[in-house]
Write a protein that holds these residues in place. Structure first.
Motif, PDB file in Angstrom:
ATOM      1  N   LEU A  17       0.830  -1.207   0.000  1.00  0.00           N
ATOM      2  CA  LEU A  17       0.000   0.000   0.000  1.00  0.00           C
ATOM      3  C   LEU A  17       0.867   1.259   0.000  1.00  0.00           C
ATOM      4  O   LEU A  17       0.534   2.252  -0.659  1.00  0.00           O
ATOM      5  N   VAL A  18       1.984   1.203   0.719  1.00  0.00           N
ATOM      6  CA  VAL A  18       2.926   2.338   0.708  1.00  0.00           C
ATOM      7  C   VAL A  18       3.476   2.548  -0.695  1.00  0.00           C
ATOM      8  O   VAL A  18       3.566   3.686  -1.185  1.00  0.00           O
ATOM      9  N   GLU A  19       3.851   1.450  -1.349  1.00  0.00           N
ATOM     10  CA  GLU A  19       4.396   1.547  -2.702  1.00  0.00           C
ATOM     11  C   GLU A  19       3.348   2.088  -3.672  1.00  0.00           C
ATOM     12  O   GLU A  19       3.658   2.912  -4.554  1.00  0.00           O
ATOM     13  N   MET A  20       2.114   1.660  -3.535  1.00  0.00           N
ATOM     14  CA  MET A  20       1.036   2.176  -4.386  1.00  0.00           C
ATOM     15  C   MET A  20       0.858   3.679  -4.199  1.00  0.00           C
ATOM     16  O   MET A  20       0.619   4.423  -5.159  1.00  0.00           O
ATOM     17  N   GLU A  21       0.970   4.120  -2.956  1.00  0.00           N
ATOM     18  CA  GLU A  21       0.825   5.548  -2.670  1.00  0.00           C
ATOM     19  C   GLU A  21       1.956   6.361  -3.308  1.00  0.00           C
ATOM     20  O   GLU A  21       1.725   7.447  -3.838  1.00  0.00           O
ATOM     21  N   LYS A  22       3.165   5.793  -3.307  1.00  0.00           N
ATOM     22  CA  LYS A  22       4.330   6.486  -3.876  1.00  0.00           C
ATOM     23  C   LYS A  22       4.169   6.722  -5.373  1.00  0.00           C
ATOM     24  O   LYS A  22       4.605   7.740  -5.902  1.00  0.00           O
TER      25      LYS A  22
END
Length: 502
Positions: free
Chosen positions: A280-285
């Motif tokens: 989810l962090v990577e998707m946000e980035k």
């Protein structure tokens, strides 16, 4: 009026005959359009090809018989789709290692498209070879390492789960029981702690149901109906027909979506608890990047890949291990003797013990070789034209890597069809690494969880035999040693009796 009807009937009859003749001609031309250097294979039926000549309950035996007639590289045709089967150590070495990129692609599996596996949204296992696959695999490997794969932290987690399972085994006292779902649950808890940040109790009815669904899905998706639907995608439009194969998958995907939704509700980007949080962090980035492969569909697919691959193969291997221990008690005794000498009865096993335990390590390897857990791996597809053993295989050809033919290659193993731990020992009793030992496949599509699986197998197995002796219940017959095929090879259900080693 009669003359008109007769005229119409004659013309319709002639048209029908013409269409049938045309179809036979097209089928004939299609089957001949292989090129002069395409691998030979058995003659198939019109339209159907060889699909009825393959026993999908035991395909490795079919391929073994065909290889005796056509050689270690031969071709098959499912309807109008060409495929090539690789057999034997030398062929597999050339294909998986020397020509790894050339066969790194995956064919299409239309049955999975209704659950979101389409385009580049296929996670890792089923994804086409390309930038999306490379990105997802690299990210997943990095995340697994960050969560402890190959490190002491994850080793302690595996050891703790193995201790929990042994406690449940001991609670059975002298009563016979089937260890299948207990082992599945314990092994799955390791990958669940990484993927979902939590484990599930062994009596959790919902999770036991999910594990049962996964087992059912494997059986359905390896059967003849699934092959027909993949080769004739038009039939997928018949909902009830597709549901016969994919119903378990619908429930499994629903479970994953529920887990992801729960993570979104409690998500803190500054405190990543597990794989889903990191994704989810990577998707946000990268949310502003329209070409990124980090999206909701790939999150579901990649998490499913981790859950499935991290549960089925290792738990099935451990079931084979316990089966071989009750069938070969002398081997069990030798393993326990080595455990007592190196580890003792009190200290917990660690991965540092491996190098001092050649016999135990050889037994684990032989369980993997003889159990032959993933006999055909998943189909590959040629990424570009490739030459193997003098045959020219065009780009886009489906390739079946018959790993079973390597793990039981009569040119390599002394007793290929028997459980024989000395396959991995030299004359001095030292462990010997064998090149033909490829249960995790090899090359670019090799299992990304191999390191975790090796850790789990050693720690679970040594913990089991350090604390318990396993026996065939006195009132029951000797269990079967032949396997059930459902993408993986698993033992027939069997009961065990455990005796604590006091």
């Amino acid at each position: 009026m009669a003359e008109v009807l007769s005229f119409l009937f004659s013309n319709v009859f002639l048209l029908g005959i013409s269409l049938i003749a045309l179809l036979f001609l097209l089928d004939f031309m299609k089957s001949r359009n292989n090129g002069p250097r395409f691998p030979p294979g058995p003659k198939g039926f019109p339209f159907l090809g060889n699909i009825l000549q393959v026993d999908f309950r035991n395909p490795t035996q079919t391929f073994y018989q065909m290889s005796k007639e056509f050689g270690n590289v031969f071709s098959l045709q499912y309807f109008w789709k060409k495929m090539v089967v690789f057999n034997g150590y030398e062929v597999m070495k050339e294909a998986l290692i020397n020509r790894s990129e050339e066969i790194a692609d995956r064919p299409q599996f239309p049955i999975y498209e209704p659950i979101g596996y389409s385009g580049d949204h296929k996670g890792i296992v089923l994804a086409r070879y390309g930038n999306s696959w490379k990105e997802q695999r690299r990210f997943t490997l990095t995340t697994l390492r960050n969560f402890g794969m190959g490190k002491k932290s994850l080793e302690e987690r595996v050891t703790e789960e193995a201790q929990c399972l042994c406690s449940v085994f001991k609670s059975k006292k002298a009563d016979p029981f089937d260890p299948q779902f207990l082992i599945n649950n314990a092994v799955s808890n390791v990958i669940c702690s990484i993927a979902f940040g939590d484990r599930f109790e062994y009596d959790d009815a919902k999770f036991r149901h999910l594990l049962h669904l996964f087992e059912t899905a494997l059986k359905a998706e390896s059967g003849l109906l699934a092959q027909i639907l993949n080769e004739i995608p038009l039939l997928i439009k018949i909902p009830w027909l597709l549901d016969r194969v994919m119903q378990p998958e619908y429930e499994l995907i629903a479970f994953l979506k529920e887990m992801i939704s729960e993570h979104r509700r409690t998500w803190n980007p500054n405190d990543s608890r597990d794989f889903i949080d990191v994704y989810l962090v990577e998707m946000e980035k990268v949310k502003e990047n329209s070409s990124t492969s980090f999206n909701e569909a790939n999150l579901i697919a990649t998490t499913y890949d981790l859950f499935g691959a991290g549960t089925e193969t290792t738990s099935t291997t451990l079931r084979w291990a316990l089966l071989y221990m009750i069938l070969y008690p002398d081997v069990q005794s030798k393993v326990q003797e080595e455990i007592d000498q190196v580890i003792g009865r009190e200290r917990k096993p660690t991965m540092g013990d491996v190098l001092q335990m050649p016999y135990t390590y050889a037994v684990i390897h032989e369980v993997q070789r003889c159990g032959d857990i993933v006999p055909l791996a998943l189909p590959h597809m040629t990424y570009r034209d490739v030459e193997i053993e003098g045959y020219l295989i065009p780009k886009g050809t489906t390739v079946i890597t018959n790993l079973s033919s390597v793990l039981k290659d009569q040119q390599v193993w002394e007793k290929p069809l028997q459980f024989y731990p000395k396959h991995f020992l030299d004359e001095n009793g030292k462990f010997v690494k064998r090149e033909a030992f490829i249960p995790f496949s090899a090359g670019r599509r090799a299992c990304l969880g191999e390191q975790l699986a090796r850790m789990e197998l050693f720690l679970f197995f040594t913990t089991f035999l350090q604390q318990l002796t396993f026996e065939i219940p006195s009132d029951q017959p000797r269990p079967r040693e032949d396997p059930i095929y459902a993408l993986t090879l698993s033992p027939y259900p069997y009961n065990i009796r455990v005796v604590p080693r006091v």
